[in-house]
Design a protein around this motif. Structure first.
Motif, PDB file in Angstrom:
ATOM      1  N   SER A 108      21.649   0.410  29.781  1.00 13.69           N
ATOM      2  CA  SER A 108      21.804   1.880  29.339  1.00 13.69           C
ATOM      3  C   SER A 108      21.650   2.236  28.052  1.00 13.69           C
ATOM      4  O   SER A 108      21.516   1.423  27.087  1.00 13.69           O
ATOM      5  CB  SER A 108      23.189   2.455  29.755  1.00 13.69           C
ATOM      6  OG  SER A 108      24.218   1.573  29.245  1.00 13.69           O
ATOM      7  N   LYS A 109      21.620   3.465  27.806  1.00 15.57           N
ATOM      8  CA  LYS A 109      21.374   3.799  26.354  1.00 15.57           C
ATOM      9  C   LYS A 109      22.768   3.759  25.533  1.00 15.57           C
ATOM     10  O   LYS A 109      23.775   3.892  25.967  1.00 15.57           O
ATOM     11  CB  LYS A 109      20.785   5.363  26.313  1.00 15.57           C
ATOM     12  CG  LYS A 109      19.288   5.428  26.649  1.00 15.57           C
ATOM     13  CD  LYS A 109      18.881   6.775  26.477  1.00 15.57           C
ATOM     14  CE  LYS A 109      17.353   7.005  26.563  1.00 15.57           C
ATOM     15  NZ  LYS A 109      16.993   8.601  26.220  1.00 15.57           N
ATOM     16  N   SER A 247      20.323   4.339  32.831  1.00 19.09           N
ATOM     17  CA  SER A 247      19.851   5.534  32.060  1.00 19.09           C
ATOM     18  C   SER A 247      18.292   5.704  32.603  1.00 19.09           C
ATOM     19  O   SER A 247      17.381   4.747  32.294  1.00 19.09           O
ATOM     20  CB  SER A 247      19.524   5.523  30.492  1.00 19.09           C
ATOM     21  OG  SER A 247      20.947   5.031  30.124  1.00 19.09           O
TER      22      SER A 247
END
Length: 251
Positions: A108-109, A247
């Motif tokens: 994920s970010k 994401s």
């Protein structure tokens, strides 16, 4: 039943400490100013430390129902966090979470909240829960902060202890609603089983602080995965892991 969850544990811990010379802090601006000063220690240094969490019911605080041990490394906005079978590594581009038991790698970010910084977690939880009272005390080499929250809310009280000379967090103690810690509940309507009580006591202890060395290697995402076209693939060391991208616009 395991009731301690990784995300919520980061918010909780021990700091039972009282003196008669407490300085009352009645507005949250002063409280957050104090927290910001203490938090700067974690932001200015690359640190490594160990963590231990324990859980008990407020009905029987002497009887531990669960405990977990872990480790954290922090270097600015980058961090590594390990607890039981979960590991999280973050840099300025990715957060890599390994669920080791299930062999899952979740990408994920990065977010603004540093999951390995206990004081950042404290600041956020206090701001959302509503602080009604706070006292700051000092005795010998230890500074203590006690915080009370609005009645009926998810949190009842928080206590924290710090080493005055280093500024390092020593321990924390959270009293919070047991329902916040439950992965599953026994009641038909999702209610907390009666034997657990309405409120839980979660304590955390922080020790073995060291200056972090070779921190860049610890936070390097290339040890976990590589990108082939638009697809993220695990490296040979993590070939057994299935990669999930959390994401949608992850580059």
């Amino acid at each position: 039943m395991k009731v301690l969850r990784t995300g919520l544990i980061l918010l909780c811990g021990l700091a039972i400490f009282r003196t008669t010379s407490a300085q009352e802090v009645n507005d949250t601006a002063k409280l957050f100013a104090e927290m910001k000063t203490l938090q700067s220690v974690y932001q200015q240094k690359a640190l490594s430390f160990d963590i231990r969490y324990t859980y008990a019911s407020e009905l029987h605080p002497e009887a531990l129902l669960d405990s977990l041990s872990g480790h954290a490394d922090i270097a600015g906005s980058s961090y590594y966090y390990q607890l039981a079978n979960t590991e999280m590594t973050a840099n300025d581009k990715y957060i890599v979470t390994l669920f080791k038991e299930d062999k899952i790698m979740y990408l994920s970010k990065p977010v603004s909240l540093n999951a390995a910084d206990p004081l950042e977690q404290m600041r956020v939880s206090m701001k959302t829960a509503g602080v009604t009272r706070c006292s700051v005390t000092e005795k010998g080499t230890v500074k203590s902060i006690q915080v009370g929250f609005k009645e009926g809310g998810p949190y009842k009280e928080l206590q924290m202890m710090f080493d005055k000379s280093s500024g390092y967090l020593i321990s924390m103690r959270y009293v919070l609603k047991t329902s916040l810690l439950m992965e599953t509940t026994g009641g038909a309507n999702g209610e907390v089983p009666e034997e657990y009580g309405e409120y839980a006591i979660v304590q955390s202890y922080y020790d073995n602080y060291k200056q972090l060395s070779e921190q860049q290697k610890r936070f390097d995402n290339t040890q976990f995965f590589y990108k082939e076209g638009d697809e993220f693939k695990p490296t040979a060391a993590y070939s057994e892991y299935k990669v999930f991208v959390g994401s949608p616009d992850l580059q």
